[in-house]
Design a protein around this motif. Structure first.
Motif, PDB file in Angstrom:
ATOM      1  N   SER A  35       6.051  83.850   4.118  1.00 42.07           N
ATOM      2  CA  SER A  35       5.116  84.479   3.194  1.00 42.07           C
ATOM      3  C   SER A  35       3.816  84.897   3.867  1.00 42.07           C
ATOM      4  O   SER A  35       3.174  85.839   3.415  1.00 42.07           O
ATOM      5  N   ASP A  36       3.413  84.217   4.924  1.00 41.01           N
ATOM      6  CA  ASP A  36       2.199  84.588   5.652  1.00 41.01           C
ATOM      7  C   ASP A  36       2.364  84.206   7.116  1.00 41.01           C
ATOM      8  O   ASP A  36       1.969  83.119   7.547  1.00 41.01           O
ATOM      9  N   VAL A  37       2.944  85.099   7.869  1.00 39.83           N
ATOM     10  CA  VAL A  37       3.271  84.829   9.270  1.00 39.83           C
ATOM     11  C   VAL A  37       2.017  84.613  10.103  1.00 39.83           C
ATOM     12  O   VAL A  37       1.944  83.690  10.911  1.00 39.83           O
ATOM     13  N   THR A  38       1.006  85.444   9.898  1.00 41.35           N
ATOM     14  CA  THR A  38      -0.205  85.363  10.714  1.00 41.35           C
ATOM     15  C   THR A  38      -0.917  84.031  10.504  1.00 41.35           C
ATOM     16  O   THR A  38      -1.323  83.378  11.474  1.00 41.35           O
ATOM     17  N   PHE A  39      -1.083  83.628   9.276  1.00 43.86           N
ATOM     18  CA  PHE A  39      -1.761  82.368   8.985  1.00 43.86           C
ATOM     19  C   PHE A  39      -0.982  81.183   9.551  1.00 43.86           C
ATOM     20  O   PHE A  39      -1.557  80.272  10.135  1.00 43.86           O
ATOM     21  N   SER A  40       0.330  81.208   9.410  1.00 43.44           N
ATOM     22  CA  SER A  40       1.160  80.137   9.957  1.00 43.44           C
ATOM     23  C   SER A  40       1.068  80.099  11.471  1.00 43.44           C
ATOM     24  O   SER A  40       1.015  79.028  12.073  1.00 43.44           O
ATOM     25  N   TRP A  41       1.032  81.263  12.094  1.00 45.49           N
ATOM     26  CA  TRP A  41       0.924  81.333  13.540  1.00 45.49           C
ATOM     27  C   TRP A  41      -0.424  80.771  13.998  1.00 45.49           C
ATOM     28  O   TRP A  41      -0.485  80.035  14.979  1.00 45.49           O
ATOM     29  N   ILE A  42      -1.481  81.100  13.279  1.00 48.23           N
ATOM     30  CA  ILE A  42      -2.812  80.592  13.630  1.00 48.23           C
ATOM     31  C   ILE A  42      -2.845  79.072  13.523  1.00 48.23           C
ATOM     32  O   ILE A  42      -3.397  78.388  14.395  1.00 48.23           O
ATOM     33  N   MET A  43      -2.243  78.518  12.475  1.00 47.75           N
ATOM     34  CA  MET A  43      -2.196  77.056  12.342  1.00 47.75           C
ATOM     35  C   MET A  43      -1.409  76.437  13.488  1.00 47.75           C
ATOM     36  O   MET A  43      -1.828  75.432  14.064  1.00 47.75           O
ATOM     37  N   GLY A  44      -0.276  77.018  13.844  1.00 45.31           N
ATOM     38  CA  GLY A  44       0.544  76.482  14.922  1.00 45.31           C
ATOM     39  C   GLY A  44      -0.160  76.546  16.262  1.00 45.31           C
ATOM     40  O   GLY A  44      -0.137  75.579  17.044  1.00 45.31           O
ATOM     41  N   VAL A  45      -0.797  77.662  16.541  1.00 46.19           N
ATOM     42  CA  VAL A  45      -1.526  77.801  17.802  1.00 46.19           C
ATOM     43  C   VAL A  45      -2.712  76.839  17.831  1.00 46.19           C
ATOM     44  O   VAL A  45      -3.016  76.239  18.865  1.00 46.19           O
ATOM     45  N   GLY A  46      -3.376  76.671  16.690  1.00 44.15           N
ATOM     46  CA  GLY A  46      -4.490  75.719  16.630  1.00 44.15           C
ATOM     47  C   GLY A  46      -4.048  74.305  16.932  1.00 44.15           C
ATOM     48  O   GLY A  46      -4.713  73.577  17.682  1.00 44.15           O
ATOM     49  N   VAL A  47      -2.916  73.906  16.380  1.00 40.15           N
ATOM     50  CA  VAL A  47      -2.388  72.567  16.642  1.00 40.15           C
ATOM     51  C   VAL A  47      -2.066  72.407  18.116  1.00 40.15           C
ATOM     52  O   VAL A  47      -2.438  71.407  18.745  1.00 40.15           O
ATOM     53  N   CYS A  48      -1.374  73.390  18.683  1.00 43.29           N
ATOM     54  CA  CYS A  48      -1.004  73.303  20.104  1.00 43.29           C
ATOM     55  C   CYS A  48      -2.239  73.281  20.998  1.00 43.29           C
ATOM     56  O   CYS A  48      -2.304  72.499  21.952  1.00 43.29           O
ATOM     57  N   CYS A  49      -3.218  74.134  20.712  1.00 39.45           N
ATOM     58  CA  CYS A  49      -4.429  74.171  21.537  1.00 39.45           C
ATOM     59  C   CYS A  49      -5.180  72.843  21.496  1.00 39.45           C
ATOM     60  O   CYS A  49      -5.598  72.328  22.535  1.00 39.45           O
ATOM     61  N   CYS A  50      -5.345  72.296  20.302  1.00 41.41           N
ATOM     62  CA  CYS A  50      -6.043  71.006  20.191  1.00 41.41           C
ATOM     63  C   CYS A  50      -5.279  69.906  20.901  1.00 41.41           C
ATOM     64  O   CYS A  50      -5.868  69.054  21.574  1.00 41.41           O
ATOM     65  N   TRP A  51      -3.964  69.945  20.783  1.00 44.33           N
ATOM     66  CA  TRP A  51      -3.166  68.920  21.439  1.00 44.33           C
ATOM     67  C   TRP A  51      -3.229  69.065  22.957  1.00 44.33           C
ATOM     68  O   TRP A  51      -3.339  68.076  23.684  1.00 44.33           O
ATOM     69  N   TYR A  52      -3.202  70.314  23.467  1.00 48.14           N
ATOM     70  CA  TYR A  52      -3.294  70.538  24.904  1.00 48.14           C
ATOM     71  C   TYR A  52      -4.658  70.113  25.439  1.00 48.14           C
ATOM     72  O   TYR A  52      -4.751  69.536  26.524  1.00 48.14           O
ATOM     73  N   VAL A  53      -5.708  70.395  24.694  1.00 54.02           N
ATOM     74  CA  VAL A  53      -7.049  69.979  25.125  1.00 54.02           C
ATOM     75  C   VAL A  53      -7.132  68.456  25.179  1.00 54.02           C
ATOM     76  O   VAL A  53      -7.646  67.882  26.141  1.00 54.02           O
ATOM     77  N   SER A  54      -6.611  67.781  24.173  1.00 57.08           N
ATOM     78  CA  SER A  54      -6.633  66.316  24.163  1.00 57.08           C
ATOM     79  C   SER A  54      -5.819  65.738  25.310  1.00 57.08           C
ATOM     80  O   SER A  54      -6.252  64.813  25.997  1.00 57.08           O
TER      81      SER A  54
END
Length: 122
Positions: A31-50
């Motif tokens: 239903s909202d590919v862009t928003f879902s992609w942003i959430m997924g990338v945000g999770v991965c980025c935060c996890w990679y930084v940690s």
């Protein structure tokens, strides 16, 4: 150590808020590919930084090295697998509605599995 705390706090707050908003709206990936992609990338980025910060704090920790390998190898293999399947699937002509629906379901299931594998690597 403070940077690690800020990265964890920011990641949990931002992604938790976005996920809560998505659940309240009843959003799914399709239903909202862009928003879902942003959430997924945000999770991965935060996890990679940690993970990167922990690796810098404890360079001799073997477990952290294993986690970093898992974090980069498994998603890379999964992306390669998805690209191969997409490439092979593109050679087929999708002439019926059923084939198009199957392709969409496969894509959605692949993306969900990708995020599950990425999260499980943590």
């Amino acid at each position: 150590m403070h940077f690690l705390a800020l990265a964890d706090f920011g990641g949990v707050t931002c992604v938790g808020s976005l996920f809560g908003y998505a659940m309240l709206q009843g959003l799914v990936y399709c239903s909202d590919v862009t928003f879902s992609w942003i959430m997924g990338v945000g999770v991965c980025c935060c996890w990679y930084v940690s993970t990167g910060t922990c690796a810098l704090l404890y360079p001799n920790n073997l477990n952290m090295t294993h986690n970093m390998c898992v974090a980069f190898v498994i998603p890379s293999l999964y992306i390669a697998y998805s690209l191969i399947v997409r490439w092979k699937a593109s050679s087929f002509e999708a002439s019926t509605i059923t084939q198009k629906l199957q392709a969409q379901i496969f894509t959605q299931a692949s993306i969900i599995c990708f995020f599950n594998v990425t999260t499980a690597a943590a």
